[in-house]
Design a protein around this motif. Structure first.
Motif, short mmCIF file in Angstrom:
data_model
loop_
_atom_site.label_atom_id
_atom_site.label_comp_id
_atom_site.label_asym_id
_atom_site.label_seq_id
_atom_site.Cartn_x
_atom_site.Cartn_y
_atom_site.Cartn_z
N SER A 56 9.87 -21.41 5.57
CA SER A 56 9.14 -20.91 6.73
C SER A 56 9.80 -19.65 7.27
O SER A 56 11.03 -19.59 7.43
CB SER A 56 9.08 -21.97 7.82
N ILE A 57 9.00 -18.63 7.56
CA ILE A 57 9.52 -17.42 8.19
C ILE A 57 9.13 -17.35 9.66
O ILE A 57 9.42 -16.38 10.35
CB ILE A 57 9.04 -16.14 7.46
N GLY A 58 8.44 -18.38 10.17
CA GLY A 58 8.11 -18.42 11.59
C GLY A 58 6.68 -18.82 11.85
O GLY A 58 5.88 -19.00 10.94
N THR A 59 6.39 -18.99 13.14
CA THR A 59 5.03 -19.31 13.58
C THR A 59 4.48 -18.13 14.37
O THR A 59 5.23 -17.37 15.01
CB THR A 59 5.01 -20.57 14.45
N PHE A 60 3.14 -18.00 14.35
CA PHE A 60 2.50 -16.83 14.93
C PHE A 60 1.25 -17.27 15.70
O PHE A 60 0.53 -18.17 15.26
CB PHE A 60 2.08 -15.85 13.83
N ALA A 61 1.00 -16.63 16.84
CA ALA A 61 -0.19 -16.92 17.64
C ALA A 61 -0.58 -15.68 18.42
O ALA A 61 0.28 -14.84 18.76
CB ALA A 61 0.07 -18.09 18.59
N ALA A 62 -1.87 -15.54 18.71
CA ALA A 62 -2.34 -14.40 19.50
C ALA A 62 -1.82 -14.51 20.93
O ALA A 62 -1.76 -15.60 21.51
CB ALA A 62 -3.87 -14.36 19.50
N ILE A 63 -1.47 -13.37 21.51
CA ILE A 63 -1.06 -13.27 22.90
C ILE A 63 -2.15 -12.55 23.66
O ILE A 63 -2.59 -11.48 23.25
CB ILE A 63 0.28 -12.52 23.03
N GLN A 64 -2.62 -13.13 24.75
CA GLN A 64 -3.73 -12.58 25.53
C GLN A 64 -4.92 -12.33 24.59
O GLN A 64 -5.39 -13.24 23.94
CB GLN A 64 -3.29 -11.34 26.30
N TYR A 65 -5.43 -11.08 24.53
CA TYR A 65 -6.57 -10.81 23.67
C TYR A 65 -6.19 -10.75 22.19
O TYR A 65 -7.05 -10.84 21.32
CB TYR A 65 -7.25 -9.49 24.07
N GLY A 66 -4.90 -10.58 21.90
CA GLY A 66 -4.52 -10.54 20.50
C GLY A 66 -3.24 -9.79 20.25
O GLY A 66 -2.69 -9.15 21.14
N SER A 67 -2.76 -9.88 19.02
CA SER A 67 -1.51 -9.23 18.65
C SER A 67 -1.45 -9.08 17.14
O SER A 67 -2.24 -9.66 16.40
CB SER A 67 -0.31 -10.04 19.16
N VAL A 68 -0.47 -8.26 16.70
CA VAL A 68 -0.27 -7.99 15.28
C VAL A 68 1.18 -8.28 14.94
O VAL A 68 2.10 -7.86 15.66
CB VAL A 68 -0.61 -6.53 14.93
N ASP A 69 1.40 -8.99 13.85
CA ASP A 69 2.75 -9.22 13.35
C ASP A 69 2.82 -8.78 11.89
O ASP A 69 1.80 -8.80 11.18
CB ASP A 69 3.13 -10.69 13.45
N SER A 70 4.01 -8.41 11.44
CA SER A 70 4.23 -8.01 10.06
C SER A 70 5.31 -8.88 9.44
O SER A 70 6.23 -9.34 10.12
CB SER A 70 4.67 -6.54 9.98
N PHE A 71 5.19 -9.14 8.15
CA PHE A 71 6.24 -9.85 7.44
C PHE A 71 6.37 -9.29 6.04
O PHE A 71 5.41 -8.78 5.47
CB PHE A 71 5.98 -11.37 7.41
N GLN A 72 7.59 -9.35 5.52
CA GLN A 72 7.89 -8.75 4.22
C GLN A 72 7.71 -9.75 3.09
O GLN A 72 8.12 -10.92 3.20
CB GLN A 72 9.31 -8.21 4.21
N VAL A 73 7.10 -9.28 2.01
CA VAL A 73 6.99 -10.07 0.79
C VAL A 73 7.42 -9.19 -0.38
O VAL A 73 7.45 -7.96 -0.26
CB VAL A 73 5.55 -10.59 0.54
N CYS A 74 7.72 -9.82 -1.49
CA CYS A 74 8.03 -9.09 -2.71
C CYS A 74 7.03 -9.46 -3.79
O CYS A 74 6.38 -10.51 -3.73
CB CYS A 74 9.46 -9.38 -3.17
#
Length: 285
Positions: free
Chosen positions: A40-58
């Motif tokens: 697991s690299i973490g959990t993600f959820a929208a904040i207020q109207y929304g948000s963007v997260d990035s994560f690295q893959v190979c």
């Protein structure tokens, strides 16, 4: 936030997870968990109207995504794009739960110009462009009209000094279109400000927008009703400045003082505008 991990593989890149909440109060307990190669690299959820997260893959990494539901799931949507802004997964409103996505990392993809706001095609006032949405993968950004089913094309421009523009589609083999305008300072998370289905000729689309911030980037989305594909023409024109200081009919102005209008909530009106409401003014968006 940006999450990353140490890797020894040569070909690595960033995926982008965009999350929205249509009501503007976040996901109310719902969340996504992302695992890379089982960790697991973490959990993600929208904040207020929304948000963007990035994560690295190979290249070749195993990617799995799990969704856990919360309250008001009909408000929740999300999209996963690869490094070239190609849509690789989307869901919502009312996303599926449990294991919702399983694939391998691909850092060799190339962008499809016009397939997302971040790779939008340029347009400007006084211009008409002819495009064809056949074969477009879809951005996953869902407008609220014209039965959006993907195959959308995106254009971008800066708002002219007047702040007033008109947009319309016409002609071509695609004769039933949807047209939406989105706005933000960055392309990663635009907000929908207008949407139209059939206000133009026949089943074509037509939008008139006033009092947009001069110089602000807007993103124009065009698609075929119900997933239709084919050629179409998009035209954008500057309406100039219109000053309306009197009328024989009542004119109402709403000043939100920078606040967002949310359905079923109240916006406090500033007292300094009381006299305007009692006399006359102009409609402001």
């Amino acid at each position: 936030r940006v999450l990353f991990r140490s890797v020894s593989k040569a070909q690595c890149c960033w995926c982008r997870l965009t999350m929205q909440d249509s009501y503007g109060d976040g996901w109310n307990g719902g969340y996504l968990e992302i695992k890379i190669n089982g960790s697991s690299i973490g959990t993600f959820a929208a904040i207020q109207y929304g948000s963007v997260d990035s994560f690295q893959v190979c290249q070749g990494d195993a990617i799995t995504i799990y969704y856990t539901s919360g309250s008001y799931e009909n408000e929740n949507t999300y999209q996963l794009h690869d490094a070239a802004w190609n849509l690789i997964h989307q869901d919502g409103p009312t996303p599926a739960t449990g294991l919702v996505f399983s694939s391998t990392g691909n850092c060799l993809s190339t962008p499809v110009l016009g397939s997302h706001p971040c790779v939008a095609l340029p347009i400007d006032t006084g211009m008409c462009v002819v495009q064809n949405n056949s074969g477009f993968p879809g951005s996953g950004l869902v407008p609220n009209c014209a039965s959006y089913q993907g195959s959308d094309i995106w254009f971008t421009m800066a708002v002219p000094p007047s702040g007033n523009i008109v947009l319309e589609t016409d002609s071509g083999s695609l004769n039933d279109t949807g047209l939406a305008v989105w706005m933000d300072s960055v392309c990663t998370y635009p907000r929908l400000i207008a949407c139209d289905d059939d206000a133009g000729n026949g089943y074509f689309s037509f939008l008139t927008l006033f009092d947009l911030p001069a110089g602000q980037n807007i993103y124009i989305q065009v698609w075929g009703y119900g997933g239709g594909t084919g050629s179409f023409r998009l035209c954008v024109n500057d309406l100039g400045t219109v000053a309306l200081d009197s009328s024989e009919l009542p004119i109402v102005v709403i000043h939100t003082q920078g606040q967002t209008i949310v359905p079923d909530t109240k916006i406090t009106r500033s007292e300094e505008h009381t006299s305007e409401l009692q006399s006359h003014s102009f409609i402001s968006y």
